[in-house]
Design a protein around this motif. Structure first.
Motif, PDB file in Angstrom:
ATOM      1  N   LEU A 374       0.715  -1.110   0.061  1.00  0.00           N
ATOM      2  CA  LEU A 374      -0.168   0.050   0.110  1.00  0.00           C
ATOM      3  C   LEU A 374       0.840   1.215  -0.078  1.00  0.00           C
ATOM      4  O   LEU A 374       1.942   1.397   0.897  1.00  0.00           O
ATOM      5  N   LYS A 376       0.698   5.720   0.121  1.00  0.00           N
ATOM      6  CA  LYS A 376      -0.267   6.856   0.054  1.00  0.00           C
ATOM      7  C   LYS A 376       0.945   7.953   0.065  1.00  0.00           C
ATOM      8  O   LYS A 376       1.947   7.981   0.468  1.00  0.00           O
ATOM      9  N   ALA A 429      -2.934  -8.040   5.607  1.00  0.00           N
ATOM     10  CA  ALA A 429      -3.480  -6.774   4.915  1.00  0.00           C
ATOM     11  C   ALA A 429      -4.033  -6.095   5.668  1.00  0.00           C
ATOM     12  O   ALA A 429      -4.136  -4.592   5.677  1.00  0.00           O
ATOM     13  N   ALA A 430      -4.816  -6.385   6.659  1.00  0.00           N
ATOM     14  CA  ALA A 430      -5.506  -5.231   7.714  1.00  0.00           C
ATOM     15  C   ALA A 430      -4.607  -4.568   8.553  1.00  0.00           C
ATOM     16  O   ALA A 430      -4.597  -3.320   8.576  1.00  0.00           O
ATOM     17  N   LEU A 432      -1.504  -3.955   7.348  1.00  0.00           N
ATOM     18  CA  LEU A 432      -0.663  -3.081   6.518  1.00  0.00           C
ATOM     19  C   LEU A 432      -1.814  -1.764   6.255  1.00  0.00           C
ATOM     20  O   LEU A 432      -1.209  -0.636   6.262  1.00  0.00           O
ATOM     21  N   THR A 433      -3.121  -1.910   6.214  1.00  0.00           N
ATOM     22  CA  THR A 433      -4.088  -0.728   6.087  1.00  0.00           C
ATOM     23  C   THR A 433      -3.806   0.303   7.115  1.00  0.00           C
ATOM     24  O   THR A 433      -3.737   1.352   7.327  1.00  0.00           O
ATOM     25  N   GLU A 434      -4.005  -0.440   8.341  1.00  0.00           N
ATOM     26  CA  GLU A 434      -3.994   0.385   9.811  1.00  0.00           C
ATOM     27  C   GLU A 434      -2.500   1.049   9.775  1.00  0.00           C
ATOM     28  O   GLU A 434      -2.525   2.430  10.306  1.00  0.00           O
ATOM     29  N   VAL A 436      -0.189   2.179   7.234  1.00  0.00           N
ATOM     30  CA  VAL A 436      -0.221   3.426   6.491  1.00  0.00           C
ATOM     31  C   VAL A 436      -1.147   4.486   6.784  1.00  0.00           C
ATOM     32  O   VAL A 436      -0.723   5.680   6.581  1.00  0.00           O
ATOM     33  N   ASP A 437      -2.553   4.152   7.183  1.00  0.00           N
ATOM     34  CA  ASP A 437      -3.254   5.180   7.489  1.00  0.00           C
ATOM     35  C   ASP A 437      -2.812   6.023   8.691  1.00  0.00           C
ATOM     36  O   ASP A 437      -3.097   7.128   8.551  1.00  0.00           O
TER      37      ASP A 437
END
Length: 447
Positions: A374, A376, A429-430, A432-434, A436-437
């Motif tokens: 991911l 951003k 994946a979960a 990963l999102t946490e 980066v966000d």
């Protein structure tokens, strides 16, 4: 001295604001001319190419004035892909090549890239010397030694003939329907013509530049336009170039986009099988997916990683004697054919594999399973230092601990825009999102 003007890919900025002003282009031209005319002789020439941005006219004229003022003879080739400038610089025995382009950026931006007589981008040391000259007094040529400017009408045609030599002799593209999105940029004529000459049925997209529509909802940064054309026309393949055609994205017959990692995996494995891959390695940046590295290792090949930027990829290729490298973003560097990324030449390599193997694009664009990744981008105010903020440092440190053993985290400043790029890979994946966000949100509040 530390560089201020030059970034990772020449000088770049918003047109008509520092450093992309006519005045600065004049100074850069004069400084570059003086740098390459230090021996005082008269037989010096420079090739200038550009993409289709409106500001290209202004910068082309200013660079020409600066270069001729120091005795350089200027050869103007007009709109031509960046790799075309590298090729023409060598082919025309020029001392310097200049490309006026901001690549994938919007039309409001522009940039100036310099190439040496070997067709490769200038070294950091050379750029630093030129920058020092900009800041000082530049010695101008005597009146009788002022350079001349000449427009070269067939520069694009010369490049087209050259790029076709990268396609295997004896192969043709008969029976293949190809969408090519030229981003209303530098390859808007070259790419469709080359593909047609090799036998393909060509569906051109992004071939009506007006000075302000380069990269606008088209090209490699907006592949949805090419994808829609692939589906509408029932094409076998989509090719999406960026504004200066030094990068490419491949789309399969279903309109699905394959990034540069999958493309490089295909080329590396096929070249290795043919005994063409020098050094048994592919050179890519720290952004390339961990899945690519595992794919290569399984085939007994290596992945040599560099800092982000095609110039660093090329530097490692040259120092290590490698002939294939690139970036996930679609810069594919093949030094057997070109001195920099060449989107059209790379696309021809992919088409050659399709013609040879008889496989569909969707079969060739899926070489390995990616590790979830991911990215951003967080824009910050010019002059701010968000990475120095204590809150940002703390959240990055905590995130590294959370992701340790499951993936990797990479945070860096863009070399061309006021952006912080936050990239992570993680088998979870979960998580990963946490991660980066959280980092992106903290950066946004600090910048």
């Amino acid at each position: 001295m530390s560089k201020k003007l030059f970034g990772t890919d020449g000088v770049r900025g918003r047109a008509n604001t520092w450093p992309m002003t006519a005045e600065m282009a004049l100074k850069l031209g004069a400084a570059a001319g003086r740098y390459f005319r230090r021996d005082g002789s008269a037989a010096h020439r420079v090739v200038i190419g550009k993409d289709t941005r409106l500001s290209g006219y202004m910068l082309e004229n200013s660079l020409t004035a600066g270069l001729t003022s120091t005795g350089m003879n200027v050869l103007l080739v007009g709109p031509v892909p960046t790799p075309g400038v590298g090729f023409l610089t060598r082919s025309m025995r020029a001392d310097l090549g200049v490309m006026i382009s901001a690549s994938h950026n919007p039309h409001e931006d522009n940039g100036i890239k310099f190439f040496g007589p070997d067709g490769f981008k200038l070294s950091d040391e050379a750029e630093a010397e030129i920058e020092a000259m900009v800041e000082g007094e530049i010695q101008l040529a005597e009146a009788r030694m002022i350079g001349r400017a000449k427009r070269i009408e067939d520069g694009r045609g010369r490049y087209q003939e050259f790029v076709k030599t990268s396609f295997p002799a004896g192969l043709r593209l008969d029976g293949l329907k190809v969408v090519v999105d030229c981003a209303n940029g530098a390859a808007y004529r070259a790419a469709p013509e080359v593909l047609w000459e090799l036998g393909a049925e060509v569906i051109p997209v992004g071939v009506t530049p007006n000075g302000t529509n380069i990269n606008e909802n088209c090209g490699s940064t907006h592949p949805q336009t090419a994808a829609e054309a692939v589906i509408t026309h029932g094409a076998d393949l989509g090719i999406a170039l960026d504004g200066d055609a030094d990068r490419v994205m491949i789309l399969d017959e279903n309109g699905m986009v394959a990034d540069g990692d999958q493309f490089m995996a295909l080329l590396a494995s096929r070249w290795a099988a043919d005994g063409r891959l020098k050094g048994g390695a592919l050179v890519a940046t720290v952004m390339s997916n961990l899945g690519l590295e595992r794919f290569l290792e399984a085939k007994g090949l290596r992945l040599e990683r560099t800092a982000v930027g095609d110039r660093y990829v090329v530097e490692r290729m040259r120092s290590g004697g490698f002939n294939l490298g690139g970036e996930q973003s679609g810069h594919i560097v093949m030094t057997d054919y070109a001195t920099t990324g060449d989107g059209l030449a790379a696309a021809l390599q992919f088409l050659a594999e399709m013609a040879r193997s008889g496989q569909k694009a969707s079969e060739l664009t899926h070489q390995f399973e990616t590790v979830p990744q991911l990215l951003k981008n967080v824009r910050y105010t010019a002059g701010a230092q968000p990475l120095e903020d204590a809150r940002v440092k703390a959240v990055i440190q905590a995130s590294e601990k959370r992701i340790n053993g499951k993936g990797r985290l990479l945070i860096r400043k863009s070399g061309t825009e006021p952006l912080i790029r936050v990239m992570a890979e993680c088998i979870d994946a979960a998580l990963l999102t946490e991660v980066v966000d959280e980092i992106a949100a903290t950066l946004a509040s600090a910048g």
